[in-house]
Design a protein around this motif. Structure first.
Motif, PDB file in Angstrom:
ATOM      1  N   LYS A 143       0.840  -1.202   0.000  1.00 54.07           N
ATOM      2  CA  LYS A 143       0.000   0.000   0.000  1.00 54.07           C
ATOM      3  C   LYS A 143       0.880   1.258   0.000  1.00 54.07           C
ATOM      4  CE  LYS A 143      -3.466   2.262   2.872  1.00 54.07           C
ATOM      5  NZ  LYS A 143      -4.201   2.214   4.124  1.00 54.07           N
ATOM      6  N   ARG A 147       1.005   4.172  -2.982  1.00 52.75           N
ATOM      7  CA  ARG A 147       0.845   5.606  -2.693  1.00 52.75           C
ATOM      8  C   ARG A 147       2.062   6.395  -3.161  1.00 52.75           C
ATOM      9  NH1 ARG A 147      -1.913   6.530   3.163  1.00 52.75           N
ATOM     10  NH2 ARG A 147      -4.029   6.062   2.492  1.00 52.75           N
ATOM     11  N   LYS A 152       1.336  10.370  -3.769  1.00 47.96           N
ATOM     12  CA  LYS A 152       0.744  10.750  -2.495  1.00 47.96           C
ATOM     13  C   LYS A 152       1.684  10.365  -1.376  1.00 47.96           C
ATOM     14  CE  LYS A 152      -3.866   9.845  -4.231  1.00 47.96           C
ATOM     15  NZ  LYS A 152      -5.028   8.998  -4.119  1.00 47.96           N
TER      16      LYS A 152
END
Length: 153
Positions: A143, A147, A152
């Motif tokens: 994850k 990102r 992000k």
């Protein structure tokens, strides 16, 4: 600054692959054991076996040797044919009882496992629980890497 970002991404990718690999292998091993054991207990034949001997191995730790014993178990099928089961586990002492429960496949009587809570369920459950730790860390890093690639933080 950009060089540090590359190394952070590279390290997190390597750790993610290692954690997912180790955790995934442990999950596969334990779930396969649960499936095999459950199918033999539910569909197999239950019989009594006798520990006839032990295979011995030694492990050296510093200047000391520790002996480990793996039982060799004999059992009979319904046609009174004899089979031998070489246990896939070992301990540092011999067992106090020579009689054990065996579950075997009625179509392939040489395909057998030892009965008992510890051998059938507890040890695969421990492996399953311990495998969830690196697998969960691997998913977290997965994850994180997604990102990071999306820009992000």
């Amino acid at each position: 600054m950009k060089n540090n970002s590359f190394w952070v991404s590279f390290l997190s990718l390597v750790l993610m692959l290692l954690f997912l690999g180790f955790g995934g292998k442990g999950l596969y091993y334990s779930l396969e054991k649960f499936y095999k054991h459950t199918s033999l207990v539910l569909n197999g034949v239950k019989t009594e076996g006798h520990i006839t001997s032990y295979t011995e191995s030694r492990k050296q730790e510093k200047n000391k040797y520790t002996r480990f014993y793996s039982p060799v178990i004999s059992y009979y099928d319904t046609a009174n044919r004899s089979y031998t089961l070489y246990a896939d586990y070992s301990s540092n002492s011999k067992e106090w009882s020579n009689e054990v429960t065996i579950y075997y496949d009625k179509d392939i009587p040489s395909k057998a496992i030892r009965g008992g809570f510890w051998y059938l369920w507890f040890s695969p459950f421990v492996v399953l629980c311990l495998s969830l730790i690196p697998f969960g860390l691997g998913l977290y890093l997965f994850k994180y890497n997604i990102r990071l690639m999306m820009g992000k933080k």
